[in-house]
Design an enzyme around this catalytic site. Structure first.
Site, PDB file in Angstrom:
ATOM      1  CE  LYS A 211      27.431  24.018-102.027  1.00  0.00           C
ATOM      2  NZ  LYS A 211      28.334  22.849-101.874  1.00  0.00           N
ATOM      3  CD  GLU A 217      30.719  32.195 -88.613  1.00  0.00           C
ATOM      4  OE1 GLU A 217      29.785  31.776 -89.313  1.00  0.00           O
ATOM      5  OE2 GLU A 217      31.567  31.458 -88.073  1.00  0.00           O
ATOM      6  N   GLY A 272      32.676  24.363-100.981  1.00  0.00           N
ATOM      7  CA  GLY A 272      33.121  25.718-100.653  1.00  0.00           C
ATOM      8  C   GLY A 272      34.599  25.927-100.896  1.00  0.00           C
ATOM      9  NE  ARG A 273      37.210  20.719 -98.308  1.00  0.00           N
ATOM     10  CZ  ARG A 273      36.077  20.369 -97.708  1.00  0.00           C
ATOM     11  NH1 ARG A 273      35.338  21.321 -97.136  1.00  0.00           N
ATOM     12  NH2 ARG A 273      35.670  19.114 -97.661  1.00  0.00           N
ATOM     13  CD  GLU A 358      35.993  23.258 -94.331  1.00  0.00           C
ATOM     14  OE1 GLU A 358      35.584  23.614 -95.466  1.00  0.00           O
ATOM     15  OE2 GLU A 358      35.813  23.925 -93.293  1.00  0.00           O
ATOM     16  CG  HIS A 389      64.289  37.801 -91.482  1.00  0.00           C
ATOM     17  ND1 HIS A 389      65.594  38.140 -91.212  1.00  0.00           N
ATOM     18  CD2 HIS A 389      64.191  37.705 -92.835  1.00  0.00           C
ATOM     19  CE1 HIS A 389      66.265  38.268 -92.344  1.00  0.00           C
ATOM     20  NE2 HIS A 389      65.430  38.019 -93.346  1.00  0.00           N
ATOM     21  CE  LYS A 515      29.046  25.990 -90.983  1.00  0.00           C
ATOM     22  NZ  LYS A 515      28.535  25.699 -92.334  1.00  0.00           N
TER      23      LYS A 515
END
Ligand code: F6P
Length: 563
Positions: A211, A217, A272-273, A358, A389, A515
């Site tokens: 965005k 990254e 974003g989310r 977030e 398990h 960041k």
């Protein structure tokens, strides 16, 4: 009605009533609650958009939901919901709307942001996405050498990865299997290097999803991918045919070397989310095709309509959100397990981690005052039956209360028999496990029952399951693009319901610091700098040790000569 100035949550009469109610029922075991209301299993349920929610295995009684509904109403959930759908600046610290619901709003509806109806823009982008994804799927979009695309690699992180990666995995059954869709997010070179193995650059397309187009990254991986394409194809011009971008930042996209016809825009009012329904979902549309992607949006829309119209006590997202508040703030749980008994939803817990934590991992209200109560639960989980398990021992006999959300479907997508010889028997076995695990968590197994089986007290003590562990069960018919959309919107709105805490669910200042700091420290790691003293002794010692190890590795490499 306007949004009233908030008041201290715990001084609200509706909050105090819940505290008193909790004091009166918290010691009651689910066994006794079910004895008092034997039919609650079919009464504490809600259906919406093809999904069935059984919330009867929560530690509640007939009064609890009405009291939770009163708190939600006191906190103006309905008004705040309308404000969000209307495009008000509900992301108050960034002074933005949160209009992810506009992404699945049909043409003809008006949603105005800064004087502009955004719905036509949304559909214009969807139209461009459909044309492009169809070109890729049919071989109409060719690479620099004229070869069709066979590999699509989405480069993004956070909501620019978790949403598309989850949806791609969830809808793999509906995907074009001739296309290889991969996701790269981590700045660790391993992520991109492993994604590039055994694929041919001439038939590889990168979707750079960011965005902001300013996330370190993603830019690092995008630059490395760019270098790989140029090196493999021997021409800078190749970038134009092997990269597209999804972003709001046209300037940065152009600077990277992607032309505007290859940029699919989104808007500042999409967080974003909450962006999977935007062009951030382009990789998913390439995988499943535009009609299926639109079906996912239709499912989201169906849940949006339910959320806006159903009374709180019959409102699936509101119930889930308020029950999480009941478990967190009144029963004192700190975590919440998401357990999809559907292998294609194996990335759903990871997606919900960002969506929930977030959004609501906050400690101050919109007024900047301490919230004063616990906020977002810690979300984690794995698909069933694998979790049985791994960590179900803790869920059954541990010392923590961890409410669980079970998610399953009546129809499996890959029918296999079973040792019993029944057709689709393995799916029956999967869902039988989901039901019995929720039952065992709720009702457990008592010392008396174990003694009756002839066990001595010591042996029995190790086998007692206390029970009284809360869970919700969501049961759909079959996992499809539509039902995935319903699930996504369900959890988006259940997270929003926790606006009761009066926090800003749409900003993320807690990650902005990381960041900034990462940028600085990155530059210092390789060689001593006058900034070393800025750090605490632990970080300084770690930096020194890292530098020393790097030097040793470098010297060893020189000694051993070229590999
Ligand atoms: O984690 C912080 C965050 O801003 C998320 O909210 C977002 O989804 C992610 O980073 C990636 O941001 P962008 O899409 O701008 O690269």
């Amino acid at each position: 009605m306007s949004i009233r100035p908030p008041c201290k949550l715990t001084s609200r009469p509706s909050w105090i009533a819940l505290e008193e109610h909790c004091a009166s029922i918290r010691e009651q075991h689910l066994r006794s609650l079910f004895c008092a209301e034997p039919q609650r299993g079919s009464q504490y349920t809600v259906e919406a958009a093809g999904l069935y929610l059984d919330y009867s295995k929560n530690r509640i009684d007939r009064q609890t939901v009405p009291l939770l509904a009163r708190l939600a109403s006191d906190c103006q959930l309905r008004e705040r919901t309308d404000a969000m759908f209307r495009g008000d600046l509900v992301n108050c610290t960034e002074r933005r709307p949160a209009l992810h619901t506009a992404l699945r709003t049909p043409l003809g509806h008006r949603i105005v942001v800064d004087g502009v109806d955004v719905v036509p823009d949304v559909h214009a982008v969807l139209g461009r996405m459909a044309i492009f994804s169809d070109q890729v799927r049919r071989g109409g979009w060719t690479g620099h050498t004229g070869r069709p695309i066979r590999n699509v690699i989405n480069i993004g992180i956070g909501g620019s990865d978790l949403g598309p990666a989850m949806a791609h995995e969830a809808l793999r059954h509906y995907s074009e299997r001739a296309l290889s869709i991969r996701f790269v997010s981590n700045v660790d070179g391993t992520d991109l290097v492993e994604a590039l193995r055994e694929i041919d650059a001439v038939e590889t397309l990168f979707i750079i999803c960011s965005k902001s187009f300013n996330t370190s990254e993603t830019l690092a991986n995008a630059r490395s991918a760019r270098a790989w394409i140029v090196q493999q194809l021997g021409d800078e011009a190749a970038v134009a045919r092997h990269f597209v971008a999804v972003s709001v930042n046209a300037g940065a996209v152009t600077e990277f070397g992607i032309a505007m016809p290859q940029m699919f825009p989104l808007w500042d009012w999409v967080g974003g989310r909450n962006s999977i329904a935007s062009a951030i979902g382009l990789s998913v549309m390439v995988a499943i095709g535009s009609p299926n992607f639109l079906q996912m949006l239709a499912g989201m829309r169906a849940m949006d309509v339910h959320f806006r119209s159903a009374p709180i006590e019959q409102n699936m997202p509101a119930l889930l959100g308020m029950l999480a508040i009941w478990n967190t703030n009144f029963l004192g749980s700190a975590a919440q397990a998401v357990l999809p008994y559907e292998q294609y939803l194996r990335r759903f817990p990871a997606y919900l981690q960002q969506l929930t934590m977030e959004s609501n991992g906050k400690n101050v209200t919109t007024e900047g005052l301490p919230v004063g109560v616990a906020t977002s639960p810690i979300i984690w989980g794995e698909p069933g039956t694998n979790g049985q398990h791994s960590f179900f021992q803790l869920l059954h006999q541990g010392t923590h209360l961890v409410p669980c959300d079970f998610i399953g479907f009546a129809q499996g997508l890959n029918s296999l028999g079973h040792s019993s010889g029944q057709a689709d028997g393995q799916h029956d076995f999967l869902i039988a496990n989901m039901f019995l695990q929720a039952e065992a968590m709720a009702f457990g197994r008592t010392l008396e029952e174990l003694r009756f089986e002839g066990l001595n007290d010591c042996a029995a003590a190790h086998r007692v399951l206390e029970g009284n562990r809360s869970s919700n069960t969501l049961l759909g018919n079959v996992l499809t693009p539509h039902s995935l959309g319903v699930l996504i919107a369900l959890f988006e709105h259940s997270v929003f319901t926790q606006v009761v805490w009066d926090i800003d669910s749409f900003d993320q200042w807690g990650v902005e610091l990381g960041k900034e700091l990462a940028q600085g420290l990155f530059l210092e790691l390789r060689s001593p700098s006058d900034r070393d003293a800025v750090h605490d002794s632990s970080t300084q010692a770690l930096i020194q040790r890292y530098r020393s190890l790097r030097r040793t590795c470098a010297e060893a490499a020189i000694d051993s000569g070229p590999s």
